[in-house]
Design a protein around this motif. Structure first.
Motif, PDB file in Angstrom:
ATOM      1  N   THR A   1       0.827  -1.206   0.000  1.00 32.77           N
ATOM      2  CA  THR A   1       0.000   0.000   0.000  1.00 32.77           C
ATOM      3  C   THR A   1       0.861   1.255   0.000  1.00 32.77           C
ATOM      4  O   THR A   1       0.582   2.206  -0.737  1.00 32.77           O
ATOM      5  CB  THR A   1      -0.942  -0.003   1.215  1.00 32.77           C
ATOM      6  N   ARG A   2       1.911   1.266   0.800  1.00 35.29           N
ATOM      7  CA  ARG A   2       2.803   2.431   0.830  1.00 35.29           C
ATOM      8  C   ARG A   2       3.493   2.640  -0.497  1.00 35.29           C
ATOM      9  O   ARG A   2       3.610   3.774  -0.978  1.00 35.29           O
ATOM     10  CB  ARG A   2       3.860   2.263   1.918  1.00 35.29           C
ATOM     11  N   ARG A  33       2.909   5.888  -3.013  1.00 35.59           N
ATOM     12  CA  ARG A  33       4.031   6.767  -3.355  1.00 35.59           C
ATOM     13  C   ARG A  33       4.336   6.772  -4.849  1.00 35.59           C
ATOM     14  O   ARG A  33       4.657   7.814  -5.414  1.00 35.59           O
ATOM     15  CB  ARG A  33       5.272   6.340  -2.583  1.00 35.59           C
ATOM     16  N   TYR A  34       4.258   5.600  -5.490  1.00 32.59           N
ATOM     17  CA  TYR A  34       4.697   5.486  -6.883  1.00 32.59           C
ATOM     18  C   TYR A  34       3.606   5.035  -7.845  1.00 32.59           C
ATOM     19  O   TYR A  34       3.832   5.003  -9.048  1.00 32.59           O
ATOM     20  CB  TYR A  34       5.859   4.489  -6.991  1.00 32.59           C
ATOM     21  N   TYR A  65       1.064  12.158  -9.470  1.00 34.00           N
ATOM     22  CA  TYR A  65       1.236  12.662  -8.111  1.00 34.00           C
ATOM     23  C   TYR A  65       2.665  12.516  -7.598  1.00 34.00           C
ATOM     24  O   TYR A  65       2.984  13.009  -6.526  1.00 34.00           O
ATOM     25  CB  TYR A  65       0.296  11.951  -7.136  1.00 34.00           C
ATOM     26  N   ALA A  66       3.510  11.823  -8.344  1.00 37.29           N
ATOM     27  CA  ALA A  66       4.890  11.576  -7.908  1.00 37.29           C
ATOM     28  C   ALA A  66       5.721  12.848  -8.035  1.00 37.29           C
ATOM     29  O   ALA A  66       5.456  13.705  -8.878  1.00 37.29           O
ATOM     30  CB  ALA A  66       5.509  10.467  -8.734  1.00 37.29           C
ATOM     31  N   PHE A  98       6.805   1.771 -12.326  1.00 37.68           N
ATOM     32  CA  PHE A  98       6.130   1.070 -11.239  1.00 37.68           C
ATOM     33  C   PHE A  98       4.653   0.872 -11.537  1.00 37.68           C
ATOM     34  O   PHE A  98       4.115  -0.220 -11.373  1.00 37.68           O
ATOM     35  CB  PHE A  98       6.301   1.861  -9.935  1.00 37.68           C
ATOM     36  N   SER A  99       3.985   1.912 -12.007  1.00 39.78           N
ATOM     37  CA  SER A  99       2.540   1.817 -12.258  1.00 39.78           C
ATOM     38  C   SER A  99       2.218   0.887 -13.417  1.00 39.78           C
ATOM     39  O   SER A  99       1.156   0.263 -13.435  1.00 39.78           O
ATOM     40  CB  SER A  99       1.944   3.198 -12.499  1.00 39.78           C
ATOM     41  N   GLN A 100       3.132   0.750 -14.373  1.00 38.33           N
ATOM     42  CA  GLN A 100       2.861  -0.094 -15.526  1.00 38.33           C
ATOM     43  C   GLN A 100       3.294  -1.550 -15.327  1.00 38.33           C
ATOM     44  O   GLN A 100       2.688  -2.449 -15.905  1.00 38.33           O
ATOM     45  CB  GLN A 100       3.559   0.463 -16.764  1.00 38.33           C
TER      46      GLN A 100
END
Length: 85
Positions: A35-36, A40-41, A46-47, A58-60
């Motif tokens: 979750t953290r 964050r990433y 928002y980064a 990270f998101s992909q």
């Protein structure tokens, strides 16, 4: 750790003992860390600017792999199995 199934026979019998059982604590910590990392990433817009490239990666590539174990764990309670709070 989060996707590892725990055998019902080895788990303590009471809810209080299960909540204190090291395997459930490890699963809980793994979920908190995931979750953290996601907060964050996981959303590149928002980064912070210096980590935006990593946030996109990270998101992909990483965040979608978190979804399976999280959903499996959340599905334990509706299916009648124990899941800590």
């Amino acid at each position: 750790v989060l996707s590892k199934p725990l055998p019902e026979a080895d788990q303590p019998k009471t809810t209080e003992e299960r909540n204190a059982w090291p395997w459930w604590k490890a699963k809980k910590w793994a979920a908190q860390i995931m979750t953290r990392l996601f907060s964050r990433y996981g959303i590149p817009s928002y980064a912070e600017e210096e980590i935006k490239e990593f946030a996109v990666y990270f998101s992909q590539n990483v965040a979608p792999q978190f979804l399976g174990p999280i959903c499996e764990t959340l599905n334990l309670r509706p299916s009648g199995q124990f899941c800590t709070d």
